[in-house]
Scaffold this active site. Structure first.
Site, PDB file in Angstrom:
ATOM      1  N   ASN A   1       4.028  -4.187 -39.281  1.00  0.00           N
ATOM      2  CA  ASN A   1       5.555  -4.055 -39.062  1.00  0.00           C
ATOM      3  C   ASN A   1       5.654  -3.828 -37.629  1.00  0.00           C
ATOM      4  OD1 ASN A   1       8.308  -3.140 -38.933  1.00  0.00           O
ATOM      5  ND2 ASN A   1       7.750  -1.108 -40.195  1.00  0.00           N
TER       6      ASN A   1
ATOM      7  N   LYS B   1       8.535  -3.343 -36.278  1.00  0.00           N
ATOM      8  CA  LYS B   1       9.680  -2.115 -36.051  1.00  0.00           C
ATOM      9  C   LYS B   1      10.592  -2.944 -35.023  1.00  0.00           C
ATOM     10  CE  LYS B   1       6.928   1.548 -37.919  1.00  0.00           C
ATOM     11  NZ  LYS B   1       6.591   2.849 -37.694  1.00  0.00           N
TER      12      LYS B   1
ATOM     13  N   GLU C   1      11.355   5.574 -42.061  1.00  0.00           N
ATOM     14  CA  GLU C   1      12.382   5.608 -41.182  1.00  0.00           C
ATOM     15  C   GLU C   1      13.779   4.931 -41.575  1.00  0.00           C
ATOM     16  OE1 GLU C   1       8.655   4.303 -37.888  1.00  0.00           O
ATOM     17  OE2 GLU C   1      10.434   2.920 -38.485  1.00  0.00           O
TER      18      GLU C   1
ATOM     19  N   GLU D   1       2.834   5.535 -47.551  1.00  0.00           N
ATOM     20  CA  GLU D   1       3.070   5.915 -45.948  1.00  0.00           C
ATOM     21  C   GLU D   1       3.065   7.406 -46.053  1.00  0.00           C
ATOM     22  OE1 GLU D   1       3.766   2.507 -43.183  1.00  0.00           O
ATOM     23  OE2 GLU D   1       5.469   2.929 -44.269  1.00  0.00           O
TER      24      GLU D   1
ATOM     25  N   GLY E   1       2.283   7.021 -36.849  1.00  0.00           N
ATOM     26  CA  GLY E   1       2.593   7.049 -35.734  1.00  0.00           C
ATOM     27  C   GLY E   1       2.246   8.405 -34.999  1.00  0.00           C
TER      28      GLY E   1
ATOM     29  N   SER F   1      -0.912   5.348 -39.264  1.00  0.00           N
ATOM     30  CA  SER F   1      -2.096   5.478 -38.343  1.00  0.00           C
ATOM     31  C   SER F   1      -3.271   4.882 -38.624  1.00  0.00           C
ATOM     32  CB  SER F   1      -2.566   7.155 -38.089  1.00  0.00           C
ATOM     33  OG  SER F   1      -1.304   7.902 -37.566  1.00  0.00           O
TER      34      SER F   1
END
Length: 254
Positions: A9, A11, A95, A163, A169, A208
């Site tokens: 991804n 993003k 997100e 996730e 991240g 991660s």
């Protein structure tokens, strides 16, 4: 047997120059034994789909609207992604759930739209750090799984990506035991709801994932691959993760 899947991804990263990273990834995996998926910004989907030629690398969108068309300025429909050359689309990423206040019902609507357009929906879910520390992980994941995955889902048109929000991240990664507990729970929940087909949903881990921990993660039962963020932007980082998944796939029983 579920085919392993390495999904990247990008993003809100990447321009036309970034397509050279896809070129390098393809060169490193000319005949991949696992499925590789890249989800670039919408501006790059058509170019990526065209540029990859006959290579089996799949291209996906990062989100879609639940409606097929209409007065929704700035949004894109699943049909438009399909027309641009995508075969997958992410829905329900944390997100989106956080920044755009997307509910499970909204995510389910987007997944249905993806299915109607002939796309594979990658439905994302996961708990926050506060929910993990409160011992609510399985309650949260169970609710999201029940309400975000629509009734028409099958092992062919739906992938589920776990996730944990606190691991995306941050450099933090759940233990193998924690990942395994959630994936076993999801498999059981899907099998209870969808019967025998529950065994065919591919379950990805995201948060991660990097070359240094990929082999350990891919050895966990019911982890069929990964949804990778930052480490998918550069072929030099993503390719070792794909290689680790290919090695795990070689260990799968026929």
């Amino acid at each position: 047997m579920r085919r392993r899947l390495a999904a990247g991804n990008w993003k809100m990263n990447g321009t036309a120059a970034s397509l050279s990273e896809m070129d390098a990834l393809i060169e490193a995996h000319l005949s991949p034994s696992v499925e590789i998926l890249l989800c670039p910004p919408a501006t790059l989907i058509a170019a990526m789909a065209s540029r990859k030629g006959q290579h089996p690398l799949a291209v996906g969108g990062q989100d879609c609207h639940a409606a097929a068309s209409g007065a929704h300025t700035g949004d894109l429909s699943a049909q438009q992604f399909k027309d641009a050359g995508a075969t997958f689309v992410l829905v329900g990423h944390s997100e989106r759930r956080t920044d755009h206040r997307e509910t499970d019902d909204v995510v389910a609507g987007k997944a249905r739209a993806a299915h109607a357009a002939g796309l594979v929906a990658v439905i994302c879910l996961g708990e926050t750090l506060a929910e993990r520390e409160a011992g609510q992980t399985l309650d949260v994941v169970g609710r999201q799984l029940d309400n975000s995955v629509p009734d028409g889902a099958t092992g062919l048109n739906t992938v589920v990506a776990y996730e944990p929000v606190w691991a995306i991240g941050t450099g933090l990664t759940p233990t193998s035991e924690q990942i395994g507990e959630v994936h076993e729970f999801m498999r059981s929940r899907l099998s209870a709801r969808f019967g025998a087909d529950g065994a065919y949903f591919r379950l990805l881990y995201g948060g991660s994932v990097k070359p240094s921990n990929a082999t350990e993660i891919f050895a966990i039962p019911d982890v069929d691959g990964a949804l990778v963020g930052g480490a998918s932007l550069k072929a030099a980082d993503f390719s070792p993760i794909v290689t680790a998944l290919e090695q795990a796939a070689d260990m799968d029983l026929p």
